[in-house]
Design an enzyme around this catalytic site. Sequence first.
Site, mmCIF file in Angstrom:
data_model
loop_
_atom_site.group_PDB
_atom_site.id
_atom_site.type_symbol
_atom_site.label_atom_id
_atom_site.label_comp_id
_atom_site.label_asym_id
_atom_site.label_seq_id
_atom_site.Cartn_x
_atom_site.Cartn_y
_atom_site.Cartn_z
ATOM 1 C CG HIS A 307 -1.961 1.048 1.189
ATOM 2 N ND1 HIS A 307 -2.869 1.172 0.156
ATOM 3 C CD2 HIS A 307 -2.241 2.072 2.051
ATOM 4 C CE1 HIS A 307 -3.657 2.215 0.384
ATOM 5 N NE2 HIS A 307 -3.303 2.774 1.523
ATOM 6 C CG PHE A 403 -8.271 7.597 5.876
ATOM 7 C CD1 PHE A 403 -6.990 7.107 6.038
ATOM 8 C CD2 PHE A 403 -8.425 8.968 5.621
ATOM 9 C CE1 PHE A 403 -5.877 7.943 5.952
ATOM 10 C CE2 PHE A 403 -7.315 9.806 5.534
ATOM 11 C CZ PHE A 403 -6.044 9.297 5.696
#
Lengths: 418, 85
Positions: A307, A403
């Site tokens: 990521h 998130f």
Amino acid sequence: MSTSNGVRVAVTGMGFVTPIGHDTETVWSNLVEGVSGVGPITRFDTEQHSTKIAAEVRKFDAVDYMDRKTARTIGRFCQFALAASKMAVEQSGLVPADMNPDDVGVIVSTAIGGMEEIERNQTILLERGVRRVSPFTVPMMIPDMGSGIVAMHLKAGGPNYSVVSACASSAHGIGEAAEIIKRGDAIAMIAGGTEATITPLTLGAFCQIKAVSERNDDPEGACRPFDLERDGFVMGEGAVMLVLEDYDHARKRGARILSEIVGYGASADMYHYVAPHPEGAGAARSMRKALKRAGIEPEQVGYINAHGTSTKVGDIAETKAIKEVFGEHASKLAVSSTKSVHGHLLGGAGAIEAAATILAIDRGMLPPTINLEHPDPECDLDYVPNKARKAELEYAISNSFGFGGHNATLVIRRPDPN
Amino acid sequence: MSDKLDFSELQRLAAELLGVDPDDVQRNKSFAKDLAADSLDLVELINAVEDKYDVELPEERLDGMKNIGDLWAFLEEEHSRKQEV
């Protein structure tokens, strides 16, 4: 996946609308050459913003891919998704319109949706009143509309919705699409992600939480995952769409199989709105689940497309998670963050990184992490710094974290020899 | 507002918004059947017409807007009303 009902999932097409090109060869060439797609923002005046750079999609004219009325009445994120889907389906050789409508589904994932269109119509509302708000605002803003538009234009009538998990959206979307094929609900899925949120409000909001790089005088050096001088992610935009297909169906019709999706793991951090778990505990569980579903041992993985967003805490947490899952093998496998080149496509990140992983396997080459000049001592894996290198890969994984604490991991395998 | 309404202006505006050829925009053309305009397209066209001609279409007249001729008739009414004023 290989541990469930025996149905295997092939990837037979890929389509790109990205900051580093709109076709496979251009995208791949920029990935391996490390040609950054980041530059000064041109889409709006950034005078007030502490960040003035992004990885914008350039040289994209929607009417090259759709009729003028469609281009005018759908959101930018849907334009990207439709264009990329058409390219992916063309490469696959499938013609959904000639198939049973239930056989081909669509999952276009996005983190946010039509932000540019929301902001434009909010301005109209404040300046000119509600009667001047566009009647297309609703279809332009809702995040599921990419899936709807692609189905309408490509005549794909199977399962159709979007997956929303912030920056893990399209990794989850691809994983869920593979599951739909495995459980027999579709023969093929057009699956991937899209985002178009380089807008004053979105960028401003990310500036306010100091999540984005302020290296404005050096745009191409701004996204530097695992480097000591990293200072945040660089927002990107664009869409990458894949065609996933029942492996046997693809083989029988003689399609070129680019790779196989063999594992998918998903988990929650249970920790914080925007900060990753400091030990990467959720990320580690996501990777473990994916490997288990693939039925493989950690030692069989040769490459991780991380990521790796280039934030202070994120890159360290992911490094810890990789060490936790892979043990001694962590120092032997290759890890790279291609975000250093194409920026962070948010809801499109999982899809562009799955594509980069597929191409790494297909081409036998590891795309580098660029701008890795002064390695952070807390990030001590082999991140393929700055230069691509050859590698024969059997299995590779792609991590995506969002998130909200959403984690997704895809395990991708080289296809069977023909 | 100028002395005379120009139909070709409305043709061009509708053609742009509805994605059709200006020559296809004729008084007898139905929004739904001939010009493939759905309710969203129609609201957008009316918004654009209201802006361009500085008029306001009353809600109760929206249902009566079936073809280009209906819209043109409304514009002519508004035009002559303003000329009288």
